[in-house]
Scaffold this motif. Structure first.
Motif, mmCIF file in Angstrom:
data_model
loop_
_atom_site.group_PDB
_atom_site.id
_atom_site.type_symbol
_atom_site.label_atom_id
_atom_site.label_comp_id
_atom_site.label_asym_id
_atom_site.label_seq_id
_atom_site.Cartn_x
_atom_site.Cartn_y
_atom_site.Cartn_z
ATOM 1 N N HIS A 47 0.832 -1.205 0.000
ATOM 2 C CA HIS A 47 0.000 0.000 0.000
ATOM 3 C C HIS A 47 0.868 1.256 0.000
ATOM 4 O O HIS A 47 0.602 2.198 -0.746
ATOM 5 C CB HIS A 47 -0.930 -0.006 1.213
ATOM 6 N N THR A 48 1.905 1.258 0.810
ATOM 7 C CA THR A 48 2.797 2.413 0.889
ATOM 8 C C THR A 48 3.502 2.641 -0.449
ATOM 9 O O THR A 48 3.620 3.778 -0.905
ATOM 10 C CB THR A 48 3.832 2.197 2.013
ATOM 11 N N ASN A 90 -1.176 13.941 1.117
ATOM 12 C CA ASN A 90 -2.002 14.451 2.215
ATOM 13 C C ASN A 90 -3.383 13.800 2.233
ATOM 14 O O ASN A 90 -3.992 13.659 3.290
ATOM 15 C CB ASN A 90 -2.142 15.967 2.132
ATOM 16 N N SER A 92 -3.930 10.735 1.407
ATOM 17 C CA SER A 92 -3.779 9.313 1.728
ATOM 18 C C SER A 92 -3.512 9.137 3.221
ATOM 19 O O SER A 92 -3.428 10.110 3.966
ATOM 20 C CB SER A 92 -2.641 8.698 0.912
ATOM 21 N N ASP A 93 -3.350 7.892 3.622
ATOM 22 C CA ASP A 93 -3.105 7.598 5.030
ATOM 23 C C ASP A 93 -1.625 7.347 5.328
ATOM 24 O O ASP A 93 -1.295 6.765 6.346
ATOM 25 C CB ASP A 93 -3.944 6.412 5.473
ATOM 26 N N VAL A 94 -0.741 7.778 4.435
ATOM 27 C CA VAL A 94 0.697 7.628 4.654
ATOM 28 C C VAL A 94 1.353 9.000 4.616
ATOM 29 O O VAL A 94 0.799 9.952 4.074
ATOM 30 C CB VAL A 94 1.360 6.693 3.609
ATOM 31 N N THR A 95 2.536 9.085 5.194
ATOM 32 C CA THR A 95 3.288 10.333 5.137
ATOM 33 C C THR A 95 4.380 10.197 4.094
ATOM 34 O O THR A 95 4.810 9.087 3.767
ATOM 35 C CB THR A 95 3.928 10.657 6.507
ATOM 36 N N SER A 112 4.947 4.557 6.556
ATOM 37 C CA SER A 112 3.755 4.293 7.347
ATOM 38 C C SER A 112 4.132 3.303 8.445
ATOM 39 O O SER A 112 5.249 2.780 8.466
ATOM 40 C CB SER A 112 2.653 3.713 6.453
#
Length: 146
Positions: A47-48, A90, A92-95, A112
């Protein structure tokens, strides 16, 4: 005489199967837990990386239009490309971060954390996962990059 010997042997071995079965059950639960958490980590890693790929793709669409229209080559519009990638990250749920390399390559790195389900029992509560992707802006004529 024979029955008393048999009875004594039976009395000394009573419960040995239960101990073995309990130990085997605990080992199996631990193995299932390891498999579940490692599969979860692999999924989080994929996913990342996928988010990094998509952010780089979004950034790669931001070209310096006036230069390209005049036929002077294709270059990334650096501020717009970095902003497009950061906007995607931003949402998404990752940095992650985005940067321009060599004027026409956008590099996106993401990270993540996967929170373990079973391995937290032994003190491993989370695993860090990372991803990286690059998109290169190129002019292609007749299937040949120019």
């Amino acid at each position: 005489m024979m029955t008393t010997l048999r009875q004594r042997l039976a009395d000394t071995e009573r419960g040995s199967v239960s101990v073995w079965l309990a130990t085997a059950a605990v080992v199996m639960i631990i193995l299932v837990g390891v498999v579940v958490d490692l599969a979860g980590q692999v999924h989080a890693q994929q996913h990342t990386r996928n988010v990094a790929n998509q952010a780089a793709r979004a950034a790669g669409q931001q070209i310096n239009a006036p230069v390209a229209i005049r036929g002077q080559g294709v270059q990334a519009n650096a501020p717009a490309a970095v902003a497009a990638a950061q906007t995607y990250l931003n949402a998404s749920d990752v940095t992650g971060t985005a940067s321009i390399v060599n004027g026409n390559t956008i590099r996106v790195t993401t990270s993540s954390t996967y929170n373990t389900k079973f391995l937290s029992i032994i003190g491993l509560g989370s695993m860090r996962v990372t991803g990286q992707a690059e998109a290169r802006i190129a002019r292609v004529v007749g299937g040949v990059s120019q």
